[in-house]
Design a protein around this motif. Structure first.
Motif, mmCIF file in Angstrom:
data_model
loop_
_atom_site.group_PDB
_atom_site.id
_atom_site.type_symbol
_atom_site.label_atom_id
_atom_site.label_comp_id
_atom_site.label_asym_id
_atom_site.label_seq_id
_atom_site.Cartn_x
_atom_site.Cartn_y
_atom_site.Cartn_z
ATOM 1 N N UNK A 17 68.476 73.677 -19.421
ATOM 2 C CA UNK A 17 69.880 73.371 -19.686
ATOM 3 C C UNK A 17 70.120 71.871 -19.856
ATOM 4 N N UNK A 18 69.039 71.099 -19.870
ATOM 5 C CA UNK A 18 69.139 69.657 -20.105
ATOM 6 C C UNK A 18 68.618 69.359 -21.502
ATOM 7 N N UNK A 19 69.401 68.684 -22.294
ATOM 8 C CA UNK A 19 68.939 68.351 -23.648
ATOM 9 C C UNK A 19 68.009 67.157 -23.626
ATOM 10 N N UNK A 20 68.235 66.269 -22.658
ATOM 11 C CA UNK A 20 67.523 64.993 -22.669
ATOM 12 C C UNK A 20 67.373 64.478 -21.238
ATOM 13 N N UNK A 21 66.260 63.807 -20.997
ATOM 14 C CA UNK A 21 66.021 63.194 -19.688
ATOM 15 C C UNK A 21 65.393 61.827 -19.918
ATOM 16 N N UNK A 22 65.827 60.843 -19.134
ATOM 17 C CA UNK A 22 65.288 59.489 -19.317
ATOM 18 C C UNK A 22 64.752 58.943 -18.010
ATOM 19 N N UNK A 23 63.723 58.115 -18.150
ATOM 20 C CA UNK A 23 63.183 57.402 -17.003
ATOM 21 C C UNK A 23 62.604 56.094 -17.533
ATOM 22 N N UNK A 24 63.308 55.017 -17.269
ATOM 23 C CA UNK A 24 62.889 53.696 -17.746
ATOM 24 C C UNK A 24 62.699 53.753 -19.271
ATOM 25 N N UNK A 25 61.507 53.479 -19.774
ATOM 26 C CA UNK A 25 61.294 53.489 -21.232
ATOM 27 C C UNK A 25 60.926 54.871 -21.774
ATOM 28 N N UNK A 26 60.932 55.871 -20.924
ATOM 29 C CA UNK A 26 60.551 57.214 -21.337
ATOM 30 C C UNK A 26 61.788 58.070 -21.604
ATOM 31 N N UNK A 27 61.696 58.903 -22.618
ATOM 32 C CA UNK A 27 62.761 59.854 -22.893
ATOM 33 C C UNK A 27 62.140 61.168 -23.331
ATOM 34 N N UNK A 28 62.631 62.263 -22.766
ATOM 35 C CA UNK A 28 62.140 63.589 -23.126
ATOM 36 C C UNK A 28 63.316 64.431 -23.596
ATOM 37 N N UNK A 29 63.105 65.182 -24.657
ATOM 38 C CA UNK A 29 64.101 66.156 -25.111
ATOM 39 C C UNK A 29 63.508 67.540 -25.038
ATOM 40 N N UNK A 30 64.383 68.542 -24.953
ATOM 41 C CA UNK A 30 63.940 69.929 -24.789
ATOM 42 C C UNK A 30 64.860 70.794 -25.640
ATOM 43 N N UNK A 31 64.332 71.329 -26.724
ATOM 44 C CA UNK A 31 65.107 72.179 -27.627
ATOM 45 C C UNK A 31 64.590 73.597 -27.503
ATOM 46 N N UNK A 32 65.320 74.439 -26.780
ATOM 47 C CA UNK A 32 64.855 75.811 -26.532
ATOM 48 C C UNK A 32 64.982 76.690 -27.776
ATOM 49 N N UNK A 33 65.802 76.260 -28.731
ATOM 50 C CA UNK A 33 65.911 77.029 -29.983
ATOM 51 C C UNK A 33 64.685 76.797 -30.847
ATOM 52 N N UNK A 34 64.295 75.539 -30.958
ATOM 53 C CA UNK A 34 63.094 75.201 -31.736
ATOM 54 C C UNK A 34 61.822 75.436 -30.937
ATOM 55 N N UNK A 35 61.969 75.673 -29.624
ATOM 56 C CA UNK A 35 60.804 75.797 -28.729
ATOM 57 C C UNK A 35 59.943 74.538 -28.837
#
Lengths: 115, 112
Positions: free
Chosen positions: B53-71
């Motif tokens: 349920x999170x689209x995006x997460x950040x930590x310092x210079x890191x960023x992660x996205x999670x698209x469950x539709x595109x898997x």
């Protein structure tokens, strides 16, 4: 303090021998795992233990047997070693059963070479 | 069966640029996805966890996205540095909920 420690770091042995790799975690975690990383760097789950109970075993030959004397230790015994067993073996632990919403902590690995 | 793919085995970029790594999964609907870093001769080290349920997460210079539709998950390192050179692994909980399964990893090389 090392959170997950495994010994030895390197192990060279002849085909047919029996060997053990030891793993200890001081994190108070409930679940421990063994992973195998092959020459192509692919990390595959082998076993996990939760409260001394084996909960998964992924098509691993029965020459491999995990032994957990207590919650903080999960040792890996390998009988009749084969050339194809050469790989890096990683021990890991996580706080709760499975790793659904918590991170896994890994040891530094044991590089096993069978000659 | 469950499958995780990290499309690039290797990625070479220059210092200061943004590195983008891709993780795709099939036959699967995980509630969480994790990223790990592995240096030569060392075990994987946890970096980030992102929930479905999170689209995006950040930590310092890191960023992660999670698209469950595109898997798919994308892992970004901004303002990359040579010290960021390592193998980055995507990981998901297996369907039984008992262990992490990993992608084959992407080896990132950042040149100065």
């Amino acid at each position: 303090d090392t959170a997950v420690s495994q010994t030895p770091k390197y192990l060279v042995t002849q085909m047919g021998n029996d060997k053990s790799i030891k793993c200890e975690q001081n994190l108070g975690h409930d679940t421990m795992y063994w992973y195998k990383q092959d020459s192509k760097k692919f990390l595959k789950i082998m076993f996990s233990y939760n409260n001394k109970e084996l909960i998964i075993n992924e098509t691993v030959p029965n020459r491999f047997s995990p032994k957990s004397p207590d919650k903080a230790h999960l040792n890996l015994h390998i009988n009749s070693l084969e050339l194809g067993d050469s790989a890096v073996y990683f021990c890991a632990s996580s706080l709760i059963r499975g790793v659904m919403n918590t991170e896994a902590f890994f040891g530094q690995g044991t590089r096993l070479t069978v000659v | 069966s469950q499958k995780i793919e990290q499309n690039s085995e290797a990625l070479n970029i220059q210092e200061g640029k943004t590195a983008t790594l891709t993780c795709n999964y099939t036959n699967y609907s995980p509630a969480y996805l994790q990223w790990y870093r592995q240096d030569p001769g060392r075990g994987p080290v946890f970096l980030l966890l992102i929930r479905e349920n999170e689209k995006e997460k950040r930590k310092e210079r890191l960023k992660v996205t999670f698209d469950t539709t595109l898997k798919q998950s994308l892992f970004h390192i901004t303002a990359s540095q040579p010290a960021d050179s390592a193998t980055y692994l995507c990981a998901l909980i297996n369907q039984a909920g008992t262990a992490l399964i990993f992608g084959k990893g992407t080896t990132l090389s950042v040149s100065s």
